[in-house]
Design an enzyme around this catalytic site. Structure first.
Site, PDB file in Angstrom:
ATOM      1  CE1 TYR A 169     149.204 108.966  71.916  1.00 25.34           C
ATOM      2  CE2 TYR A 169     148.443 110.925  73.072  1.00 25.34           C
ATOM      3  CZ  TYR A 169     148.977 109.650  73.099  1.00 25.34           C
ATOM      4  OH  TYR A 169     149.277 109.046  74.301  1.00 25.34           O
ATOM      5  CG  HIS A 213     151.295 101.281  70.874  1.00 23.11           C
ATOM      6  ND1 HIS A 213     150.354 101.396  71.873  1.00 23.11           N
ATOM      7  CD2 HIS A 213     151.819 100.040  70.983  1.00 23.11           C
ATOM      8  CE1 HIS A 213     150.318 100.265  72.565  1.00 23.11           C
ATOM      9  NE2 HIS A 213     151.206  99.419  72.040  1.00 23.11           N
TER      10      HIS A 213
HETATM   11  O1  CA2 Z   1     150.457 105.741  71.011  1.00 25.10           O
HETATM   12  C1  CA2 Z   1     149.427 105.096  71.239  1.00 25.10           C
HETATM   13  O2  CA2 Z   1     148.651 104.741  70.356  1.00 25.10           O
HETATM   14  C2  CA2 Z   1     149.041 104.772  72.682  1.00 25.10           C
HETATM   15  O3  CA2 Z   1     148.504 103.449  72.706  1.00 25.10           O
HETATM   16  C3  CA2 Z   1     147.984 105.776  73.081  1.00 25.10           C
HETATM   17  C4  CA2 Z   1     147.565 105.665  74.547  1.00 25.10           C
HETATM   18  C5  CA2 Z   1     148.772 105.657  75.480  1.00 25.10           C
HETATM   19  O4  CA2 Z   1     148.340 105.411  76.813  1.00 25.10           O
HETATM   20  C6  CA2 Z   1     149.784 104.613  75.067  1.00 25.10           C
HETATM   21  O5  CA2 Z   1     150.914 104.688  75.938  1.00 25.10           O
HETATM   22  C7  CA2 Z   1     150.232 104.823  73.629  1.00 25.10           C
HETATM   23  C8  CA2 Z   1     146.682 106.840  74.921  1.00 25.10           C
HETATM   24  C9  CA2 Z   1     145.383 106.850  74.203  1.00 25.10           C
HETATM   25  C10 CA2 Z   1     144.690 108.138  74.507  1.00 25.10           C
HETATM   26  O6  CA2 Z   1     144.650 108.879  73.320  1.00 25.10           O
HETATM   27  C11 CA2 Z   1     144.560 110.204  73.374  1.00 25.10           C
HETATM   28  C12 CA2 Z   1     144.573 110.816  72.168  1.00 25.10           C
HETATM   29  C13 CA2 Z   1     144.493 112.175  72.116  1.00 25.10           C
HETATM   30  C14 CA2 Z   1     144.407 112.921  73.266  1.00 25.10           C
HETATM   31  C15 CA2 Z   1     144.400 112.303  74.488  1.00 25.10           C
HETATM   32  C16 CA2 Z   1     144.467 110.927  74.540  1.00 25.10           C
END
Ligand code: CA2
Length: 160
Positions: A33, A108
């Site tokens: 991310y 995303h």
């Molecule tokens: O890529 C993206 O923006 C997502 O929407 C992020 C979601 C994931 O479930 C999707 O498949 C893709 C996860 C959000 C949680 O974000 C975090 C960020 C940093 C550390 C842990 C979780």
């Protein structure tokens, strides 16, 4: 009278909505991310909205119910930019987005089509979106707000 930022008072708003766990952006899993935070994404969005003369609200919630309420509140707005995160697979969030007259752009941070888990690409919510931006990190938020500025006010935003 013009507001200080150049945004017209009473102007329609762009709503940038973020789903569960995105408050952790920049803190965990940087290899997926990145290291930018949601506050960084908000700054990018605000700069673009200011330039386009549109007001902007930016929010994040860990509650699916609250996300649905926020979508409903934004349904007639200038546009909705949404990263539904884990709620991307929710029929209820899809139904809420379908009830919107505002153009919906889904974002995303990661490229959900290139992730090791194939189910990540099987989002339900994308069916209600005009378009989707995935894999550009927080730059995706800026691109999505630019897209709203470009299409907002069109007679039928749904017709692209
Ligand atoms: O890529 C993206 O923006 C997502 O929407 C992020 C979601 C994931 O479930 C999707 O498949 C893709 C996860 C959000 C949680 O974000 C975090 C960020 C940093 C550390 C842990 C979780």
């Amino acid at each position: 009278r013009q507001a200080k930022s150049g945004t017209k008072q009473g102007a329609k708003s762009i709503h940038v909505l973020n789903g569960p766990n995105l408050n952790l952006l920049g803190e965990r899993e940087p290899e997926i991310y990145g290291t930018d935070t949601l506050a960084d994404a908000e700054r990018l969005c605000r700069a673009v909205a200011d330039d386009g003369g549109l007001a902007l609200t930016f929010s994040q919630t860990n509650s699916e119910a609250e996300l649905i309420d926020q979508i409903q509140a934004a349904r007639g707005s200038a546009g909705i930019v949404i990263n539904p995160a884990g709620c991307s697979y929710s029929v209820s969030v899809l139904d809420a987005l379908r009830a919107c007259t505002a153009p919906v752009i889904e974002v995303h941070v990661s490229n959900i089509h290139a992730r090791s888990e194939p189910w990540r690409a099987e989002t339900l919510t994308t069916a209600a979106a005009m378009g989707v931006i995935s894999g550009f990190g927080i730059l995706g938020y800026r691109l999505a707000v630019e897209a709203v500025c470009a299409v907002s006010g069109r007679k039928s935003a749904k017709g692209h």
